[in-house]
Every structure is written in structure tokens, then in C-alpha cells.
Scaffold this active site. Structure first.
Site, PDB file in Angstrom:
ATOM      1  N   ARG A  91       0.811  -1.458   0.297  1.00 28.50           N
ATOM      2  CA  ARG A  91       0.004  -0.168  -0.126  1.00 28.50           C
ATOM      3  C   ARG A  91       0.844   1.613   0.000  1.00 28.50           C
ATOM      4  NH1 ARG A  91      -3.194  -4.178   2.817  1.00 28.50           N
ATOM      5  NH2 ARG A  91      -5.069  -4.149   0.942  1.00 28.50           N
ATOM      6  N   ASP A 103       0.531  -6.742  -3.384  1.00 29.36           N
ATOM      7  CA  ASP A 103      -0.810  -6.020  -3.446  1.00 29.36           C
ATOM      8  C   ASP A 103      -1.628  -5.953  -4.389  1.00 29.36           C
ATOM      9  OD1 ASP A 103      -3.696  -5.943  -1.354  1.00 29.36           O
ATOM     10  OD2 ASP A 103      -2.359  -6.706   0.280  1.00 29.36           O
ATOM     11  N   HIS A 110      -6.340 -10.350  -4.212  1.00 34.06           N
ATOM     12  CA  HIS A 110      -5.143  -9.215  -3.896  1.00 34.06           C
ATOM     13  C   HIS A 110      -3.746  -9.655  -5.195  1.00 34.06           C
ATOM     14  CE1 HIS A 110      -6.481  -7.663  -0.057  1.00 34.06           C
ATOM     15  NE2 HIS A 110      -7.131  -8.997   0.284  1.00 34.06           N
ATOM     16  N   ASP A 127      -6.141 -14.521   2.046  1.00 32.96           N
ATOM     17  CA  ASP A 127      -7.399 -13.726   2.644  1.00 32.96           C
ATOM     18  C   ASP A 127      -8.123 -12.992   1.526  1.00 32.96           C
ATOM     19  OD1 ASP A 127      -5.007 -12.252   2.018  1.00 32.96           O
ATOM     20  OD2 ASP A 127      -5.944 -10.404   2.942  1.00 32.96           O
ATOM     21  N   GLU A 128      -9.635 -12.945   1.747  1.00 32.29           N
ATOM     22  CA  GLU A 128     -10.474 -11.904   1.054  1.00 32.29           C
ATOM     23  C   GLU A 128     -10.696 -11.888  -0.616  1.00 32.29           C
ATOM     24  OE1 GLU A 128     -10.045  -7.762   4.187  1.00 32.29           O
ATOM     25  OE2 GLU A 128      -8.409  -7.997   3.204  1.00 32.29           O
ATOM     26  N   TRP A 139      -6.087 -13.779  12.225  1.00 24.08           N
ATOM     27  CA  TRP A 139      -6.471 -12.311  12.263  1.00 24.08           C
ATOM     28  C   TRP A 139      -7.961 -11.817  12.371  1.00 24.08           C
ATOM     29  CZ3 TRP A 139      -8.989  -8.897   8.132  1.00 24.08           C
ATOM     30  CH2 TRP A 139      -9.544  -9.368   7.080  1.00 24.08           C
ATOM     31  N   TYR A 161      -3.173  -5.413  15.522  1.00 18.14           N
ATOM     32  CA  TYR A 161      -3.444  -4.149  14.310  1.00 18.14           C
ATOM     33  C   TYR A 161      -3.305  -3.048  14.577  1.00 18.14           C
ATOM     34  CZ  TYR A 161      -5.115  -7.358  10.704  1.00 18.14           C
ATOM     35  OH  TYR A 161      -4.966  -8.777  10.174  1.00 18.14           O
ATOM     36  N   PHE A 162      -1.591  -2.844  14.203  1.00 16.19           N
ATOM     37  CA  PHE A 162      -0.937  -1.674  14.598  1.00 16.19           C
ATOM     38  C   PHE A 162      -1.206  -0.803  13.662  1.00 16.19           C
ATOM     39  CE2 PHE A 162       2.345  -3.397  17.325  1.00 16.19           C
ATOM     40  CZ  PHE A 162       1.288  -4.191  18.038  1.00 16.19           C
ATOM     41  N   TRP A 213      -0.429  -2.451   8.537  1.00 19.22           N
ATOM     42  CA  TRP A 213      -0.844  -2.756   7.294  1.00 19.22           C
ATOM     43  C   TRP A 213      -1.102  -1.063   6.787  1.00 19.22           C
ATOM     44  CZ3 TRP A 213      -1.782  -6.348   4.580  1.00 19.22           C
ATOM     45  CH2 TRP A 213      -2.295  -7.266   5.145  1.00 19.22           C
ATOM     46  N   THR A 214      -0.393   0.047   5.612  1.00 19.69           N
ATOM     47  CA  THR A 214       0.180   0.533   5.699  1.00 19.69           C
ATOM     48  C   THR A 214      -1.064   1.604   4.470  1.00 19.69           C
ATOM     49  OG1 THR A 214       1.010   0.142   3.933  1.00 19.69           O
ATOM     50  CG2 THR A 214       2.339   0.448   6.276  1.00 19.69           C
TER      51      THR A 214
HETATM   52  C1  ACM Z   1      -5.954  -8.981   6.334  1.00 21.06           C
HETATM   53  O1  ACM Z   1      -5.823  -7.442   7.105  1.00 21.06           O
HETATM   54  N1  ACM Z   1      -7.042  -9.164   5.291  1.00 21.06           N
HETATM   55  C2  ACM Z   1      -5.303 -10.280   6.615  1.00 21.06           C
END
Ligand code: ACM
Ligand code: ZN
Length: 560
Positions: A172, A201, A273, A336-337, A409, A434-435, A484-485
């Protein structure tokens, strides 16, 4: 089993060392060591000490001792040399192969400070612990009259969990090798030993793959980025953004991490992703595109097409190079997702579903089972090459093949379910770890963040074994936090988000619950913040009721 055995063995060792008259105490070290016995009132003077080490140590261990001597030289403004061959007094590093790989002891008496360890990680962790007992001058802070004396104490320390992870999303927003090294430095200072590197991603592909050069030529660049908060209607900044690591740079990071006792676990997130990769190679998608590296955040519907054989050829080609670059036993394959809307319409995917005889049932759709097929096929490929997979907890949906490790997660439930069903799991639940969430409840004072408050106190309250039956606890390999950024674009912002929550993380990873105590921890964090100041790391002071980062005006411009 081996790991549990080692814990028991260590418990015996710890018990043997802790004599009755010296009860286990606390000491100003984060993460809190397992055993701390103050053995007397006398003091050892570091400022007057020589440094010597066992000649049998390997080069890496000797390098850590030499670095320590260099730090002391700088702080004491005199030459402190690390001398080969153990001396009888002073600071001494002893090799004892009977110790567990990450264990160390520190025995301080009035005339000597003895470190014993079996490996370079043990030596490094001992030095990190000692450094937290030394005055701020050790870290380069000018002090009037620093106290270089240390009280007589015996410390015996080893980790609770073998997997102690910290993640960084560089897709990101991209962070160069220097920032990544600084991130690794602060991880090692917290005795964190796994760096989960989220390299790909929808918003950018960040690792050079020689077989597929367009991944970085095309997939590492996006035309623009969504302006903070402006999703509807989408407003972007019109500024091209990109970056990637060459294979040489990747090797440099892996090597740097290894010297710090950190294994780099790369993540190639699939089959979702993947828009950056699809932009480079549209034939790998269900529709054939065209696709465009995503300028915005969120979950994209366009994903890899598992109906086509060339998709697997691509995945294997990428993983071949990933395996050459990363010695890690584990490769993270995301999972994921992954929306299934394209697969439902795609003739190739539907043909694959028919051939495999996948059927929708009460629990899952045929397309969800198709994702299982992707996971299992990639898992087999990696297993055949001596590697194991980690996947986000979505990989549990449907049938997961034996040997996969689940990263929980969406809360802890994925990890609980995995462990109960015999899968190894790593705990990284969103609400606690989740920071990228706000550092404080006073969101108006904070840099804009993706979600709700996750205070350091909340992080600290997490317990990895909660709701895990005793016989399944062996499957909890460890704990990790993620950064995550999407909303984190600069180095000061990055460290602001992780510090000092990383301190809390380290105690979840390293300490047994009985060694945790929030009030003691809160007091100890004060010293860590001074160290961050000295070393040029930004951090939050919300633990002391001071939310926000003064002078910070947002990474992407505010679009209210
Ligand atoms: C995630 O936060 N999508 C693993
Ligand atoms: Zn398809």
C-alpha cells in the site's frame, strides 16, 4: 513436541537456579525476563570493565560482542576492546551449547558480569537486556553523571513462543531498505524473530521476479492514490506512486535480518489481492482485463483465475524465485479476502469446478472449495520443495490440507478452530494486534487510521491461549502484530504506529502470563521511550495520557 519439551526442561533449569532466598523479581527490561534473582547488594562497574569472550563462539556472536564493545567505547569515550579468550573478571561472554537456542543468562557479581548463551541470538538478546539496564548515555544521550554500576543479579531468560512475529505491508505504501532495516533493528531489540513481509497486493507488486519482469515494470506503479477518506466519489491525488525491491536488495534485507536472529517470512498474497499482477499479466485473470493497479483501498473483485493452467505456472514461477531468495521454512501465501464473483461467471473456473466435482453444500459454495483447491495445490508445490505454508484464516473455510499453518486475524476464532482441528496457528487478532488501528481513543488528535482504537493496554491484555484447550495449546506457534499501510506513508508515521505497542507485543510473545503486569510494564515503557528518542524513532505517548503526534499533519493530505 520438541518446543514444549524445551519449555519443561527450561523450567527445571530455572527452578534449579532460583534459590529460595532470592525470589523471582521484576527488573526494568522489556520483555520482562523469566527469572530475575537479586543476589546481593554489591554493584558491578561497567565503566571500568574489560570485555572478553569465549574463543569457541561463531563469527556472528563475536560480531555482537564487538558491537557491544563499540557502543560502550562511544558512550564511555574510551577504547573498549572485545578480547578473544575469557578473562576472570569484567564482562565475559561464555558459550554453553546446552542452553536452548534463544536462551541466555546474565550473572552480575561485583567483579564480573557473565553472559552465557548457546547461539548468536542468545548473545544478542543478553546484550539487548543489559543495554536496558545501562544509563541513557549508552544510547548516545549526553548525561551529566551517568551511573554505570549494576546491582548483583542473576537473570535466566528464554522465550515462551518460538514464533514471535511483526508484519509490514509495503504494497500500500512502499518503504525502502533503510527503513526496513530500522524496523528490523527495533524488532530485534524486542527479541522478535519473524519478519512477515507483505510484498504484493492490489496496490503494488514490490518484489522483482526475473521470470515475470512486468510484475515490477508495470505492477509496482500505480497512476495515483485515493485521497484520504475520499472514496465516494473516488478522489485521487493524480500523482504516480511506486517502488520495488530488486532481488539484490531482498537478499540484503534477508541477510541483515538473519544477523539479528530474524527470519523473513515473505508473503505472496493469492489468489485475491492480485490486481497489480493482473495489470502486468491480464491473461491470468478470469476476464483477461484490462486491469489497472488499484489507486484505492478495500477488497477488489478481480482475482487470479484458477481455471487456467497458466495461473499455476505463474504462481510456481514466482514461488521458485521466492524460495531462492528466502530461506524461511514458511512461505505465506495469503488467502484472505478473495471474492468469488468472477469465478462464478468464468467458464474456465466453472469447468475446473465441474472436473473436480466440487459442489455447493450447506456450509460452503463450490467456489469456496475452488479456493481450497488453489491452497492445496500451492501447498503441495511448496511442500515438495521442503517448505510449509502459512495462510490467513480464510484458508480454514472448506477443506484445509494437513500441515498448513493458520494466521488468525479475524479475531482469535480462526486460531482457536485451527488448533482444535490439529493445525498450527499464529495469533494476530485484529482488535488487539492490528497496529494500523488508532493508538488512542482521542481519534481527532491521531493521524487518520483505518479503524478504531487499539490502545497499548488493549494490546497488552491479549492472551494467546484464551479458549484454547490445553491439549491444543501446542499448536499455537506464537503471536504477531501487523502494520497495514493504507494510511501510513512515511517513516515517522510508521514508527509512530508500532511504538510502543511493539513493547506490549513483545511481552505477549516472550513472557508467560504470570510475568505480565500492566502497571510494571507501563512504568518500564518510559525507559523505552527515552531509547526511541535517542535512536530517532517516533512513538505514541498515549500510555501516559498524551494522545497524538504533535506537529503531524497526516501522510496524504486531509480531504475533509
Ligand atoms: C487481512 O488483514 N486482510 C489479513
Ligand atoms: Zn476464472
Amino acid at each position: 513436541m520438541k518446543f514444549r519439551f524445551s519449555i519443561i526442561a527450561m523450567g527445571i533449569l530455572a527452578a534449579a537456579c532460583s534459590q529460595k532466598e532470592y525470589p523471582n523479581e521484576t527488573i526494568g527490561i522489556i520483555p520482562q525476563p523469566q527469572v530475575v534473582n537479586y543476589t546481593g547488594e554489591g554493584r558491578f562497574n561497567v565503566a571500568e570493565a574489560t570485555v572478553s569472550y569465549d574463543a569457541k563462539f561463531d563469527d556472528l556472536s563475536i560480531g555482537h560482542v564487538a558491537d557491544f564493545a563499540r557502543m560502550l567505547s562511544g558512550a564511555l569515550k574510551k577504547d573498549v576492546i572485545a578480547e578473544e579468550g575469557l578473562q576472570k573478571t569484567g564482562i565475559r561472554f561464555i558459550l554453553d551449547r546446552k542452553y536452548q537456542p534463544e536462551q541466555y543468562t546474565i550473572d552480575i557479581k561485583t567483579d564480573k558480569l557473565t553472559v552465557t548463551a548457546a547461539t548468536a541470538s542468545g548473545v544478542l538478546y543478553a546484550i539487548n537486556s543489559i543495554s536496558q539496564l545501562l544509563p541513557d548515555a549508552y544510547f548516545g544521550v549526553e548525561q551529566e553523571a551517568p551511573d554505570w554500576t549494576l546491582r548483583e543479579v542473576f537473570i535466566n531468560d528464554w522465550p515462551r513462543f518460538a514464533y514471535r512475529g511483526m508484519h509490514l505491508d509495503v504494497a500500500r505504501h512502499f518503504f525502502g531498505v533503510d527503513v526496513v532495516k530500522k524496523y528490523l533493528d527495533v524488532m530485534a531489540f524486542h527479541k522478535i524473530n519473524r519478519f512477515h513481509w507483505h510484498l504484493t497486493d492490489d496496490q503494488g507488486w514490490r518484489i522483482e521476479i526475473k521470470k515475470y519482469p512486468r510484475l515490477t515494470e508495470v505492477g509496482s506503479m500505480r497512476d495515483e492514490t485515493v485521497i484520504l477518506k475520499r472514496f465516494d466519489p473516488l478522489v485521487c491525488d493524480g500523482t504516480p506512486y511506486g517502488g520495488y525491491y530488486t532481488q539484490e536488495q531482498i537478499r540484503e534485507v534477508v541477510d541483515y535480518a538473519e544477523k539479528l536472529g530474524i527470519t523473513v517470512v515473505p508473503e505472496i498474497d493469492l489468489p485475491g489481492h492480485m490486481i497489480a499482477a493482473l495489470t502486468a499479466y491480464p491473461e491470468l485473470g478470469c476476464t483477461g482485463g484490462p486491469y489497472k493497479v488499484w489507486p484505492r483501498w478495500g477488497v477488489a473483485n478481480e482475482v487470479l483465475c484458477p481455471g487456467k493452467e497458466k495461473t499455476f505456472e505463474f504462481i510456481e514461477g514466482v514461488l521458485d524465485e521466492v524460495m531462492q531468495l528466502f530461506p524461511s521454512e514458511y512461505i505465506h501465501i495469503g488467502g484472505d479476502e478473495c471474492p468469488k464473483v468472477e469465478w462464478e461467471k468464468c467458464p474456465d473456473c466453472q469447468k475446473r469446478i465441474a472436473e473436480l466435482g466440487l459442489k455447493t453444500d450447506d456450509n460452503h459454495t463450490a467456489e469456496q472449495y475452488l479456493q481450497n483447491y488453489v491452497t492445496a495445490r500451492v501447498q503441495k508445490y511448496l511442500n515438495d520443495h521442503g517448505r510449509k505454508i502459512i495462510g490467513w484464516d480464510e484458508i480454514l473455510e472448506g477443506n484445509l490440507a494437513e500441515g498448513a499453518t493458520v494466521m488468525s486475524w479475524r479475531g482469535a476464532k480462526g486460531g482457536i478452530e485451527a488448533a482444535k482441528n490439529g493445525f498450527d496457528a499464529i495469533m494476530t487478532p485484529g482488535g488487539y494486534l492490528y497496529f494500523d488501528y488508532y493508538q488512542s481513543e482521542d481519534e481527532a488528535k491521531e493521524p487518520f487510521a483505518i479503524c478504531c482504537p487499539c490502545t497499548i493496554e488493549k494490546t497488552y491484555s491479549f492472551e494467546a491461549y484464551d479458549q484454547i484447550p490445553e491439549d491444543a495449546q501446542k499448536h499455537i506457534l506464537g503471536v504477531q502484530a501487523n502494520l497495514w499501510t493504507e494510511y501510513v506513508a512515511t517513516e515517522p508515521h510508521l514508527f509512530y504506529m508500532v511504538l510502543p505497542r511493539m513493547d506490549a507485543l513483545s511481552e505477549l510473545q516472550w513472557c508467560y502470563p504470570e510475568r505480565k503486569d500492566y502497571e510494571r510494564f507501563k512504568a518500564d515503557v518510559g525507559r523505552m521511550l527515552r531509547i526511541y528518542d535517542a535512536l530517532g524513532y517516533t512513538y505514541s505517548r498515549n500510555i501516559y495520557g498524551e494522545p497524538g503526534l504533535p506537529g503531524f499533519d497526516g501522510p496524504l493530505g486531509d480531504a475533509k
